[in-house]
Design a protein around this motif. Sequence first.
Motif, short mmCIF file in Angstrom:
data_model
loop_
_atom_site.label_atom_id
_atom_site.label_comp_id
_atom_site.label_asym_id
_atom_site.label_seq_id
_atom_site.Cartn_x
_atom_site.Cartn_y
_atom_site.Cartn_z
N SER A 1 41.82 55.20 18.07
CA SER A 1 43.24 56.30 18.94
C SER A 1 43.88 55.11 19.10
O SER A 1 43.74 53.83 19.15
N ASP A 2 45.12 55.54 20.36
CA ASP A 2 46.43 54.62 21.05
C ASP A 2 44.88 53.61 22.15
O ASP A 2 45.52 52.17 21.84
N GLN A 3 43.97 53.64 22.67
CA GLN A 3 43.64 52.90 23.35
C GLN A 3 43.15 51.75 22.48
O GLN A 3 42.76 50.30 22.16
N TYR A 4 42.88 51.71 21.47
CA TYR A 4 42.20 50.59 20.21
C TYR A 4 43.18 49.98 19.95
O TYR A 4 42.25 48.58 19.99
N ARG B 1 37.32 45.48 20.96
CA ARG B 1 36.20 44.54 20.67
C ARG B 1 35.06 45.68 20.79
O ARG B 1 34.13 44.82 20.05
N GLU B 2 35.35 46.37 21.33
CA GLU B 2 33.50 46.94 21.59
C GLU B 2 33.29 48.32 20.57
O GLU B 2 32.24 48.34 19.81
N GLN B 3 34.67 48.38 19.46
CA GLN B 3 34.22 49.10 18.99
C GLN B 3 34.42 48.75 17.88
O GLN B 3 33.71 48.78 16.74
N LYS C 1 32.51 45.80 17.33
CA LYS C 1 31.33 45.11 17.51
C LYS C 1 30.26 47.07 17.06
O LYS C 1 29.16 46.42 15.58
N LYS C 2 30.22 47.88 17.27
CA LYS C 2 30.50 49.19 16.14
C LYS C 2 30.45 48.78 14.28
O LYS C 2 29.13 48.75 13.85
N ILE C 3 31.81 48.88 14.18
CA ILE C 3 31.98 49.05 13.19
C ILE C 3 31.45 47.50 12.44
O ILE C 3 31.00 47.72 11.36
N ASN C 4 31.06 46.60 12.66
CA ASN C 4 31.27 45.51 12.30
C ASN C 4 29.18 45.09 11.72
O ASN C 4 28.97 45.07 10.86
N VAL C 5 28.50 46.12 12.70
CA VAL C 5 27.49 46.46 12.73
C VAL C 5 26.90 47.46 11.61
O VAL C 5 26.82 47.18 10.67
N PHE C 6 27.76 48.86 11.62
CA PHE C 6 27.74 49.62 10.50
C PHE C 6 27.81 48.61 8.92
O PHE C 6 27.20 48.94 8.08
N VAL C 7 29.36 47.88 9.07
CA VAL C 7 29.83 47.33 7.51
C VAL C 7 28.63 46.05 7.49
O VAL C 7 28.02 46.29 6.07
N ARG C 8 28.09 45.36 8.06
CA ARG C 8 26.63 44.73 7.83
C ARG C 8 25.61 45.31 7.20
O ARG C 8 25.12 45.48 6.24
N GLU C 9 25.33 46.74 7.92
CA GLU C 9 24.20 47.15 6.93
C GLU C 9 24.22 47.65 5.46
O GLU C 9 23.57 47.64 5.21
N ARG C 10 25.89 48.00 6.12
CA ARG C 10 26.29 48.53 4.64
C ARG C 10 25.92 47.60 3.48
O ARG C 10 25.93 48.27 2.94
N PHE C 11 26.68 46.79 3.61
CA PHE C 11 26.93 45.95 2.68
C PHE C 11 25.94 44.14 2.92
O PHE C 11 26.37 43.21 2.99
N PRO C 12 24.56 44.08 3.53
CA PRO C 12 24.10 42.73 4.27
C PRO C 12 24.39 41.82 3.26
O PRO C 12 24.17 41.24 3.31
N GLN C 13 24.58 41.72 1.73
CA GLN C 13 25.00 41.13 0.51
C GLN C 13 25.67 40.47 0.00
O GLN C 13 26.04 39.38 -0.67
N TYR C 14 26.99 40.93 1.26
CA TYR C 14 28.41 40.70 -0.23
C TYR C 14 29.51 40.48 1.05
O TYR C 14 29.09 40.97 2.80
N ALA C 15 30.50 39.69 1.07
CA ALA C 15 31.56 38.98 1.69
C ALA C 15 32.40 40.20 1.79
O ALA C 15 33.28 39.67 2.07
N ASN D 1 34.11 34.79 15.44
CA ASN D 1 32.85 34.29 16.04
C ASN D 1 33.15 35.52 16.77
O ASN D 1 34.14 36.04 16.87
N GLU D 2 31.46 35.48 17.58
CA GLU D 2 31.35 36.74 18.38
C GLU D 2 32.06 36.60 19.73
O GLU D 2 32.44 37.74 20.22
N ASN D 3 33.23 36.17 20.06
CA ASN D 3 32.96 35.69 21.21
C ASN D 3 34.86 36.05 21.19
O ASN D 3 35.85 35.42 22.18
N GLN D 4 35.72 36.37 20.02
CA GLN D 4 36.70 36.74 20.03
C GLN D 4 37.58 37.47 20.97
O GLN D 4 36.50 38.85 20.45
#
Length: 370
Positions: A33-36, A44-46, A48-62, A77-80
Amino acid sequence: MQRLYTKIIINMIKIQASVSKGWLNKHGGFVFSDQYYFDPVFRREQDKKINVFVRERFPQYAIYNMEDNLIQAQFVNENQVLVGAIQPNMILAAILGASFSFSEDKDSDVLGRPLEHISTIEELPSLEGILDHPLIKDLENQIALVREKHPELQIIPPFFWDQSGRATIHGIITTSLKLTGDNIMMTMLADPELAHAIHQWIVDAYVILIRHFAALGNLKVTSVHVGECAGTMISAELYEEFVVLYISQLGDRLGAVRLHSCGISDHLIEPVSHIHNLKVIDTGSGTSVSEIRITMGKDFEINVFPPLEVLLEGVPQTVTIDWLDKTLFENQGGPLQIAYHLEPDYNIQNCLAIHDELVKRELISSGRLY
């Protein structure tokens, strides 16, 4: 000797893939949305959720959640926190009067072509007040607010996407198409003086904005990615006259150039080679890796996208591997990065087969950076 050779090859070959907003919407239900785009902490919060989703879907892939071909995983890094993470020519168009158009299930865009009816050089807006535009002030306020409320976060300002200091812009003809529409094509032929003035205005505007936001974000500009997506639409002669000159200015003023070219770009390899401070060519759609290697030399970095024809649903995996074989052969052992942006209609198994085959051949290591 074999182990040493393998280690060298691994350092020369890289792969980094990303997922599109369309793919994330289809497979993860994420909306944009516009807010994104205008609330950095919300984004950043959204993300982070996407990063988890992608990491779980492709744990061994770049494969990462990142803007298509703009972010470098080793500089994340996680602080940006990304502020004003909007496509660069959209920011320029909005400054000139276009309005943003956001879609929940795909990339954003702008409505309007603010320089569509320009006919004289005198009609080009002054650059003196560009930093006073309300959009720029709003982005400045976002930076200040994040810095005040979240001092622990590292701000990545507009025109940057990671901590590397690599600025990102759209290319010269790509931006003038966004601002004028198809008129720039005729203008280059009928009124070349005006076309040159428009392109010079674009370069100067980008440089002002990049330096301004780099300072606000405490980043040193180290290089510039130039996404010349529309360059393949013009001849080598027009590219030399109306594009090379201005990207060379960016190389002189901002640093090393990474040039992206969409579509088959064989006819542009020679003029592209004349760009000042050119360090990387990023291309795809079947552009000849061999011709780039011959023209630029064995130590020059090439980034390549597989053509759509080897990634789409229904394509036999053998076609994908044949493309990989051809690309590696043409590369002749030079520095090469393979990348793709996962879209909803891609065959995921074909995409993953590229990673798997590179690991099998001991050309890369499996796994991801974050």
